[in-house]
Design an enzyme around this catalytic site. Structure first.
Site, PDB file in Angstrom:
ATOM      1  N   TYR A 232       0.850  -1.185   0.000  1.00 39.84           N
ATOM      2  CA  TYR A 232       0.000   0.000   0.000  1.00 39.84           C
ATOM      3  C   TYR A 232       0.882   1.230   0.000  1.00 39.84           C
ATOM      4  CZ  TYR A 232      -3.501   3.434   1.545  1.00 39.84           C
ATOM      5  OH  TYR A 232      -4.324   4.530   1.651  1.00 39.84           O
TER       6      TYR A 232
ATOM      7  N   ASP B 148       9.478   2.895  -0.313  1.00 42.51           N
ATOM      8  CA  ASP B 148       8.452   3.583   0.476  1.00 42.51           C
ATOM      9  C   ASP B 148       8.673   3.230   1.940  1.00 42.51           C
ATOM     10  OD1 ASP B 148       6.204   4.482   1.779  1.00 42.51           O
ATOM     11  OD2 ASP B 148       4.769   3.671   0.332  1.00 42.51           O
TER      12      ASP B 148
ATOM     13  N   LYS C 275       4.229   9.133   8.617  1.00 41.03           N
ATOM     14  CA  LYS C 275       3.941   8.562   9.929  1.00 41.03           C
ATOM     15  C   LYS C 275       4.881   9.070  11.035  1.00 41.03           C
ATOM     16  CE  LYS C 275       0.963   5.015   8.174  1.00 41.03           C
ATOM     17  NZ  LYS C 275       1.047   4.406   6.853  1.00 41.03           N
TER      18      LYS C 275
HETATM   19  C1  LIG Z   1       0.439   4.795   5.536  1.00 41.18           C
HETATM   20  C2  LIG Z   1       1.212   4.535   4.309  1.00 41.18           C
HETATM   21  C3  LIG Z   1       1.122   5.366   3.179  1.00 41.18           C
HETATM   22  C4  LIG Z   1       0.116   6.469   3.064  1.00 41.18           C
HETATM   23  O1  LIG Z   1       0.324   7.490   3.990  1.00 41.18           O
HETATM   24  P1  LIG Z   1      -0.905   8.474   4.345  1.00 41.18           P
HETATM   25  O2  LIG Z   1      -0.283   9.496   5.217  1.00 41.18           O
HETATM   26  O3  LIG Z   1      -1.942   7.633   5.005  1.00 41.18           O
HETATM   27  O4  LIG Z   1      -1.393   9.035   3.052  1.00 41.18           O
HETATM   28  C5  LIG Z   1       1.982   5.126   2.122  1.00 41.18           C
HETATM   29  N1  LIG Z   1       2.868   4.120   2.157  1.00 41.18           N
HETATM   30  C6  LIG Z   1       2.965   3.298   3.217  1.00 41.18           C
HETATM   31  C7  LIG Z   1       3.983   2.208   3.204  1.00 41.18           C
HETATM   32  C8  LIG Z   1       2.134   3.461   4.319  1.00 41.18           C
HETATM   33  O5  LIG Z   1       2.219   2.605   5.332  1.00 41.18           O
END
Ligand SMILES: *Cc1c(COP(=O)(O)O)cnc(C)c1O
Length: 447
Positions: free
Chosen positions: A143, A248, A276
Site C-alpha cells: 500500500y 516507500d 507517519k
Molecule cells: C500509511 C502509508 C502510506 C500512506 O500514507 P498516508 O499518510 O496515510 O497518506 C503510504 N505508504 C505506506 C507504506 C504506508 O504505510
C-alpha cells in the site's frame, strides 16, 4: 465495558461523513461492531468517549512511537502554535526536520508534504520525469496511499474491503483503467516475476516502488536468496534497466530502526518516501533522494510540486522533536517489548491449538491467522488465506479486555516506548481468553 457514547457518536457521524469515518479501516467493517471514538490518549493508553482506558497497539498506525501526548513533543507543539500555525513562507522548523531526515537516511534532499499519499504521488511524477518513461512496477498487497496509479492490488484498507483485487486492474472504482494500465503488479518476494517483467518492459519502466518491508498486508519479510536481500535484488534489477528504485518508508521509516528499514538492510534507493513517525502525530510526510534527482523539482527544475500547508511549522516542530528523541536506546527498548509480545502470542496460540504465523520487521510485527499448512507468509496471496472470522473474534475479545488492536487482519501491531511492563502485562493477560475465542470459531484447523 460500555460503548454507549461511541455508538451515539457513530450514529451522528454516519449522517455527515461516509461510513462515519475519515479513513475506511477505522469503521471496524473487517471485524464488525462499533468503532471506539477516542476522547484522549496518554502514554500507551487511549481513553474512549465512554471513559474506557485501552492499551493502544495501533499508535495511530505507527506515528506515536513515543506514546501519546509525550511531554516534550507537546511542549514543542504548544510553543510552535503560540507563534502562529501557518505562514505560507519558509521557516527554521522545516529546515530542522529536513536536516533530521537527511542525517538519518541516504537521501541528500527532501521535499516536505502533508501525507504519505502525497509523497508517493509526487515521487512517481519525479521518477517519470527523470527517466522519460511511464510504467511503474509495484507489488500486490503493498500500500502506498490512495494514489490512483498505485491503487492496483493494494493492501491496508483496500485489503479488507475487496477480496477480488485482480492484478493490474484498479482496486477501486474511479481509478481509470488507463491509469493502472501504466502499473505492473507483481507478487512480493518473487524474483522470477521481477526479472521477467523487466526483461519484457524494462525500457519503459520509470521506477519500481516497494514498501521497504511491507506492513500493509500484515508484515512480510523481504527474503534473502543466495545471500542477496530482496531489496538489493530490486535495486540491482532497476539499475540494470535504467529504472529508479523507490523505497516507500512511510511506515518503516524511523520505526524499525533509527534509520528505518535502510538501517536494517543497507540498500540505497534512488528515491524514498517518509511519513507517519516523522510527523510526530501531525500531517507531515516527505520524499527525497539524490540531489541531482531532487533538483528536477520546481523551483529549480520544471517538475511541478507544491502545497499550501507543506512544511507546516507546528507539524515540523512535532516531527523534529520526535526524531530528536529517537536514539538507538529507543529501538533496543521497542525490540525488547516486541519480543515479549511475539513470544506471548506464539505461546498462547500454540497452547490453544490456533494455527498462526508471526512475522516482523524490527519491532513492527503482525499475527497471521493462517491455516495449519502455512508456516511462512511471503506474499499477499498467502496473507489472503487468513481466517478473518478467527481474527475478528480475537480482536473483540481483546477489546473487551481493554486492548485496542488494529481492526483488520492485514495490519501490523505497533508499539511505543511508553508501553511499559504494566501495559505489556495487560496485553499478555488478555491473550489466553481471546485466543480461545478465536480457536472456537476458526476453520483453519480443519483444512
Ligand atoms: C500509511 C502509508 C502510506 C500512506 O500514507 P498516508 O499518510 O496515510 O497518506 C503510504 N505508504 C505506506 C507504506 C504506508 O504505510
Amino acid at each position: 465495558m460500555t460503548d454507549a457514547v461511541s455508538r451515539q457518536l457513530f450514529e451522528r457521524a454516519q449522517q455527515v461523513v461516509p461510513g462515519g469515518v475519515n479513513s475506511p479501516v477505522r469503521a471496524f467493517r473487517a471485524v464488525g461492531g462499533t468503532p471506539r471514538f477516542i476522547a484522549s490518549a496518554h502514554g500507551p493508553y487511549l481513553v474512549d468517549a465512554d471513559g474506557n482506558e485501552l492499551v493502544d497497539l495501533v499508535c495511530s498506525w505507527g506515528p506515536m512511537i513515543l506514546g501519546h501526548a509525550h511531554p516534550e513533543v507537546i511542549a514543542a507543539v504548544r510553543d510552535a502554535a503560540g507563534r502562529g500555525t501557518s505562514y505560507g513562507a519558509p521557516t527554521q522548523a522545516e529546515v530542522e526536520l529536513a536536516e533530521a531526515i537527511v542525517e538519518r537516511t541516504p537521501v541528500e534532499q527532501v521535499r516536505l508534504v502533508n501525507s504519505g499519499t502525497e509523497a508517493t504521488m509526487s515521487v512517481l511524477r519525479l521518477a517519470r520525469a527523470a527517466t522519460g518513461r511511464d510504467l511503474v512496477v509495484k507489488f500486490a498487497g503493498c500500500y502506498h496511499g490512495h494514489v490512483d496509479a498505485l491503487l492496483a492490488s493494494a493492501g491496508s484498507g483496500v485489503a479488507t474491503l475487496s477480496d477480488a483485487a485482480a492484478l493490474a486492474t484498479p482496486a477501486s472504482p474511479g481509478v481509470p483503467a488507463a491509469t493502472t494500465a501504466q502499473t505492473l503488479v507483481l507478487p512480493y518476494n518473487d524474483r522470477a516475476a521481477v526479472t521477467a517483467a523487466f526483461a519484457e518492459h524494462g525500457e519503459r519502466i520509470a521506477c519500481l516502488v516497494t514498501e521497504a518491508a511491507p506492513g500493509n498486508m500484515g508484515v512480510i519479510e523481504p527474503g534473502v536468496e543466495d545471500g542477496e536481500h530482496f531489496n538489493a535484488f530490486l535495486a540491482r534489477t532497476c539499475r540494470e534497466h535504467g529504472a529508479l528504485f523507490v523505497s516507500d518508508e512511510v511506515m518503516t521509516g524511523f520505526r524499525v530502526s533509527r534509520q528505518g528499514q535502510y538501517g536494517r538492510d543497507g540498500v540505497e534507493p534512488d528515491l524514498m518516501t517518509f511519513g507517519k513517525v516523522m510527523g510526530g502525530g501531525f500531517p507531515a510526510a516527505a520524499f527525497g533522494g539524490r540531489a541531482e534527482l531532487m533538483q528536477l523539482l520546481s523551483p529549480v527544475g520544471s517538475v511541478y510540486q507544491a502545497g499550501t500547508l507543506s512544511g507546516n511549522p507546528v507539524a515540523s516542530a512535532a516531527g523534529a522533536t520526535t526524531l530528536r528523541l529517537l536514539d538507538d536506546d529507543v529501538y533496543t527498548r521497542l525490540d525488547r517489548s516486541a519480543d515479549v509480545l511475539r513470544s506471548a502470542v506464539a505461546e498462547v496460540f500454540t497452547e490453544v491449538g490456533l494455527p498462526h504465523v508471526v512475522q516482523s520487521a524490527g519491532s513492527m510485527f503482525s499475527v497471521f491467522f493462517t491455516p495449519a499448512d502455512v508456516d511462512r507468509v511471503p506474499d499477499y496471496a498467502t496473507a489472503q488465506r487468513q481466517d478473518t472470522a478467527a481474527h475478528a473474534a480475537f480482536f473483540h475479545a481483546m477489546l473487551d479486555a481493554g486492548v485496542y488492536l488494529p481492526p483488520s487482519a492485514y495490519e501490523a501491531w505497533f508499539l511505543s516506548t511508553a508501553h511499559d511492563d504494566v501495559a505489556l502485562s495487560r496485553i499478555v493477560e488478555a491473550l489466553p481468553a481471546a485466543a480461545r475465542s478465536a480457536a472456537a470459531v476458526t476453520t483453519a484447523k480443519r483444512i
